[in-house]
Scaffold this active site. Structure first.
Site, mmCIF file in Angstrom:
data_model
loop_
_atom_site.group_PDB
_atom_site.id
_atom_site.type_symbol
_atom_site.label_atom_id
_atom_site.label_comp_id
_atom_site.label_asym_id
_atom_site.label_seq_id
_atom_site.Cartn_x
_atom_site.Cartn_y
_atom_site.Cartn_z
ATOM 1 N N GLY A 14 0.812 -1.215 0.000
ATOM 2 C CA GLY A 14 0.000 0.000 0.000
ATOM 3 C C GLY A 14 0.841 1.258 0.000
ATOM 4 O O GLY A 14 0.618 2.166 0.812
ATOM 5 N N ARG A 17 0.146 5.948 -1.683
ATOM 6 C CA ARG A 17 -0.532 7.105 -1.098
ATOM 7 C C ARG A 17 -0.146 7.260 0.366
ATOM 8 O O ARG A 17 0.313 6.328 1.005
ATOM 9 C CB ARG A 17 -2.063 6.962 -1.187
ATOM 10 C CG ARG A 17 -2.615 6.845 -2.593
ATOM 11 C CD ARG A 17 -4.126 6.587 -2.560
ATOM 12 N NE ARG A 17 -4.678 6.392 -3.878
ATOM 13 C CZ ARG A 17 -5.103 7.353 -4.673
ATOM 14 N NH1 ARG A 17 -5.040 8.611 -4.266
ATOM 15 N NH2 ARG A 17 -5.604 7.081 -5.866
ATOM 16 N N ASN A 92 1.770 -2.051 5.438
ATOM 17 C CA ASN A 92 1.076 -0.774 5.566
ATOM 18 C C ASN A 92 -0.345 -0.807 5.011
ATOM 19 O O ASN A 92 -1.223 -0.107 5.509
ATOM 20 C CB ASN A 92 1.880 0.319 4.848
ATOM 21 C CG ASN A 92 1.130 1.624 4.776
ATOM 22 O OD1 ASN A 92 0.972 2.325 5.766
ATOM 23 N ND2 ASN A 92 0.630 1.956 3.586
ATOM 24 N N SER A 142 -2.515 1.122 15.171
ATOM 25 C CA SER A 142 -3.128 2.402 15.503
ATOM 26 C C SER A 142 -3.238 2.557 17.012
ATOM 27 O O SER A 142 -3.484 1.588 17.739
ATOM 28 C CB SER A 142 -4.527 2.481 14.881
ATOM 29 O OG SER A 142 -5.240 3.598 15.383
ATOM 30 N N TYR A 155 -12.328 -2.680 12.405
ATOM 31 C CA TYR A 155 -11.003 -2.157 12.070
ATOM 32 C C TYR A 155 -10.066 -2.237 13.277
ATOM 33 O O TYR A 155 -8.930 -2.720 13.174
ATOM 34 C CB TYR A 155 -11.133 -0.712 11.595
ATOM 35 C CG TYR A 155 -9.828 0.014 11.394
ATOM 36 C CD1 TYR A 155 -9.100 -0.132 10.223
ATOM 37 C CD2 TYR A 155 -9.317 0.848 12.393
ATOM 38 C CE1 TYR A 155 -7.893 0.534 10.037
ATOM 39 C CE2 TYR A 155 -8.117 1.520 12.218
ATOM 40 C CZ TYR A 155 -7.406 1.357 11.049
ATOM 41 O OH TYR A 155 -6.207 2.008 10.871
ATOM 42 N N ALA A 157 -10.238 -4.130 15.862
ATOM 43 C CA ALA A 157 -9.917 -5.515 16.201
ATOM 44 C C ALA A 157 -8.745 -6.032 15.370
ATOM 45 O O ALA A 157 -7.858 -6.723 15.886
ATOM 46 C CB ALA A 157 -11.143 -6.398 15.988
ATOM 47 N N THR A 158 -8.717 -5.685 14.093
ATOM 48 C CA THR A 158 -7.614 -6.159 13.242
ATOM 49 C C THR A 158 -6.294 -5.517 13.649
ATOM 50 O O THR A 158 -5.245 -6.174 13.640
ATOM 51 C CB THR A 158 -7.873 -5.871 11.756
ATOM 52 O OG1 THR A 158 -7.959 -4.448 11.530
ATOM 53 C CG2 THR A 158 -9.158 -6.536 11.285
ATOM 54 N N LYS A 159 -6.325 -4.250 14.022
ATOM 55 C CA LYS A 159 -5.091 -3.565 14.402
ATOM 56 C C LYS A 159 -4.568 -4.079 15.737
ATOM 57 O O LYS A 159 -3.354 -4.203 15.943
ATOM 58 C CB LYS A 159 -5.323 -2.048 14.448
ATOM 59 C CG LYS A 159 -5.561 -1.422 13.079
ATOM 60 C CD LYS A 159 -4.403 -1.693 12.139
ATOM 61 C CE LYS A 159 -4.543 -1.027 10.790
ATOM 62 N NZ LYS A 159 -3.403 -1.289 9.903
ATOM 63 N N ILE A 188 -2.301 11.013 11.502
ATOM 64 C CA ILE A 188 -1.303 11.453 10.531
ATOM 65 C C ILE A 188 -1.990 12.239 9.413
ATOM 66 O O ILE A 188 -3.016 11.810 8.880
ATOM 67 C CB ILE A 188 -0.548 10.249 9.930
ATOM 68 C CG1 ILE A 188 0.000 9.348 11.050
ATOM 69 C CG2 ILE A 188 0.566 10.726 9.014
ATOM 70 C CD1 ILE A 188 0.959 10.026 12.005
#
Length: 250
Positions: A14, A17, A92, A142, A155, A157-159, A188
């Site tokens: 990723g 960007r 990323n 995060s 989201y 939970a995955t992090k 960011i």
């Protein structure tokens, strides 16, 4: 400062960007040959290719959807064919959505988990045969996992899961000299923020600036600085760690 990264080989997922792009360019400017990937065609990939050409080096910008196991395997095959091995892996790529938990469908849960967690697992698993002593594997998490964010349970939970994965892999592969670490990012400033309507952008800037000890948002270049350090011999004794890059957000 010479970080001793010249000639290293990196995969950054990723990377066309935002944070990923900042990482790719920082690595390239420090003499690292970089392969990165993107999911959708667009000007971002083309402009990154132009920037990398100006910097110089053996770089490739490839299309790969990390939600597709075959495309992940193909991406790592390209790393093997182009570089012969890898010294740095930066996980990323991620997707996000905002959905009330009571309305979160199984399909949406699986979409987020497949890219953000299973995709990372597959990248690492396919990369392992290419990694040797001194290699560094980094995954972007995060600070939100410490406090939770409404509408982002899937989201978050995955992090959070990336920390457990990373700590386990650090223990399992430490004897091979491969280091695994997580970067826990604060807010960011990327083009996603710039693309918001002025009123919404202003509200978010004020809110998160007030929450941050340094009184400002971070930049992709500052995240890249942490990646450079963790990829270098300066961090040779750092593994299984969650390193906060968050400006002191609270």
């Amino acid at each position: 400062m010479n970080l001793g990264l010249s000639g290293k080989r990196a995969l950054v997922t990723g990377g066309t960007r935002g944070i990923g792009r900042g990482v790719v360019l920082a690595l390239a400017r420090n003499g690292v040959d970089v392969i990165t990937c993107y999911r959708q065609e667009g000007e971002a990939a083309a402009s990154l290719e132009r920037e990398l050409k100006e910097i110089g080096g053996r770089h490739q910008v490839l299309r790969a959807d990390l939600a597709d196991p075959e495309q992940v395997a193909g991406l790592l095959d390209a790393c093997r064919e182009h570089f012969g091995g890898l010294d740095i892996v930066v996980n990323n790529a991620a997707v996000i959505s905002h959905v009330p938990y009571s309305e979160l469908t199984l399909d949406e849960w699986q979409r987020i988990v497949t890219t953000n967690l299973t995709g990372v697992h597959l990248v690492i698993q396919h990369a392992l045969p290419l990694l040797g002593k001194g290699s560094s594997v980094l995954s972007m998490s995060s600070k939100s996992v410490e406090v939770g964010i409404p509408l982002r349970a899937h989201y978050t939970a995955t992090k959070a899961a990336l920390s457990g994965l990373t700590k386990s892999l650090a223990r399992e592969f430490g004897a091979r000299g491969i280091r695994f670490n997580v970067l826990a990012l604060g807010v960011i400033h990327t083009e996603v923020l710039d693309a918001m309507p002025e009123e919404q952008r202003s509200v978010l800037l004020q809110r998160y600036t007030a929450k941050t000890s340094l009184g400002r948002l971070g930049t992709p270049e500052e995240v890249a600085g942490a990646v450079l350090w963790l990829s270098s011999e300066l961090a040779g004794y750092v593994t299984g760690s969650v390193v906060s890059v968050d400006g002191g957000i609270g």
